[in-house]
Design a protein around this motif. Structure first.
Motif, PDB file in Angstrom:
ATOM      1  N   LEU A   1       0.803  -1.264   0.054  1.00 40.52           N
ATOM      2  CA  LEU A   1      -0.077   0.066   0.099  1.00 40.52           C
ATOM      3  C   LEU A   1       0.928   1.250   0.037  1.00 40.52           C
ATOM      4  N   SER A   2       0.289   2.359  -0.222  1.00 36.70           N
ATOM      5  CA  SER A   2       1.038   3.600  -0.359  1.00 36.70           C
ATOM      6  C   SER A   2       1.685   3.946   1.070  1.00 36.70           C
TER       7      SER A   2
ATOM      8  N   TYR B   1      -7.079  -5.278  -2.334  1.00 38.07           N
ATOM      9  CA  TYR B   1      -6.659  -3.930  -2.811  1.00 38.07           C
ATOM     10  C   TYR B   1      -8.182  -3.695  -3.616  1.00 38.07           C
ATOM     11  N   PHE B   2      -8.324  -2.318  -3.473  1.00 43.50           N
ATOM     12  CA  PHE B   2      -9.208  -1.660  -4.144  1.00 43.50           C
ATOM     13  C   PHE B   2      -8.700  -0.790  -5.242  1.00 43.50           C
TER      14      PHE B   2
ATOM     15  N   VAL C   1     -10.228   5.778  -2.195  1.00 40.33           N
ATOM     16  CA  VAL C   1      -9.650   4.955  -1.043  1.00 40.33           C
ATOM     17  C   VAL C   1      -9.246   5.649   0.316  1.00 40.33           C
TER      18      VAL C   1
ATOM     19  N   THR D   1      -7.006   4.661   3.549  1.00 41.19           N
ATOM     20  CA  THR D   1      -6.440   3.486   4.273  1.00 41.19           C
ATOM     21  C   THR D   1      -5.951   4.190   5.664  1.00 41.19           C
TER      22      THR D   1
ATOM     23  N   ARG E   1     -11.186   1.704   4.151  1.00 41.86           N
ATOM     24  CA  ARG E   1     -10.669   0.264   4.643  1.00 41.86           C
ATOM     25  C   ARG E   1     -10.549   0.153   6.100  1.00 41.86           C
TER      26      ARG E   1
END
Ligand SMILES: O=P(O)(O)OC[C@H]1O[C@H](OP(=O)(O)OP(=O)(O)O)[C@H](O)[C@@H]1O
Ligand SMILES: O=C(O)c1cc(=O)[nH]c(=O)[nH]1
Length: 198
Positions: A36-37, A45-46, A140, A142, A170
């Motif tokens: 993820l970032s 994952y979306f 998204v 997170t 998330r």
């Protein structure tokens, strides 16, 4: 019979949300091994681009965010490139079709070394965000750090940010992080609607 037609129930919008959830499930939700970032690893994952770029997904995502614009009385909508950009563009078009035009901007991750070097893009020559209520959106959420970066840039030029919104939350810390900065996160969908966590 004609008289009865006057009493058509007001649509709660729930059907649209159900349809959007199914588009996300089909086009965006993935199992696998992803970084993820934030650097952490995840087995889900979306990738929201295929949802935001297909015509019906673009329309439904924009409509969900436009409801939040109304609730929060936002004058502008903005978010960090790249995730927020497709849905922000859709919001501009859909809001105009609805005769409720919303102003939109996006925030660059880094200043360019050429051109205008604007970090906040979309404003006209006589337009600024000073004193304007801005809803920050993202595809998204997170950690919430991407949304927070956009909030900081907008506040730095005098924008007022009290609310943010994401298409998929998330539920991994964004609400708490943004609350620390005085911002309420509104989430259209949650990861738990796609996968059970053990
Ligand atoms: O809540 P966070 O921990 O910040 O994570 C969510 C961010 O991650 C993704 O962007 P990414 O950094 O992958 O870049 P992109 O939007 O340019 O594709 C996504 O579009 C969100 O902006
Ligand atoms: O945290 C992220 O970087 C992230 C997670 C996710 O599910 N989708 C996405 O685009 N980014």
């Amino acid at each position: 019979m004609a008289a009865l037609a006057k009493f058509r129930p007001v649509d709660s919008g729930q059907h649209d949300k159900d349809e959007l959830r199914e588009i996300v499930r089909e086009r965006s939700f993935r199992f696998g091994r992803y970084t993820l970032s934030s650097g952490i690893e995840s087995d889900i994952y979306f990738n929201m681009k295929p949802t935001m770029m297909v015509a019906r997904g673009a329309q439904l995502a924009a409509l969900e965010f436009l409801k939040i614009v109304e609730q929060t009385k936002a004058e502008y909508v903005g978010g960090l490139e790249m995730g927020a950009v497709p849905v922000i563009g859709s919001m501009a078009a859909v809001s105009s079709v609805m005769n409720k035009p919303i102003n939109t901007i996006f925030v660059r991750k880094a200043q360019k070394a050429h051109g205008t070097r604007d970090v906040i893009e979309g404003l006209g020559p006589k337009e600024d965000l000073k004193g304007k209520v801005v809803l920050i959106v993202d595809d998204v959420a997170t950690s919430g750090k991407s949304i927070l970066k956009a909030i900081k840039e907008v506040r730095q030029v005098g924008g007022i940010v009290r609310d943010a919104a994401c298409l998929v939350d998330r539920d991994e810390g964004a609400t708490a992080l943004l609350a620390q900065h005085g911002v309420t996160l509104h989430s259209v969908l949650h990861a738990s609607e796609f996968v059970e966590r053990h």
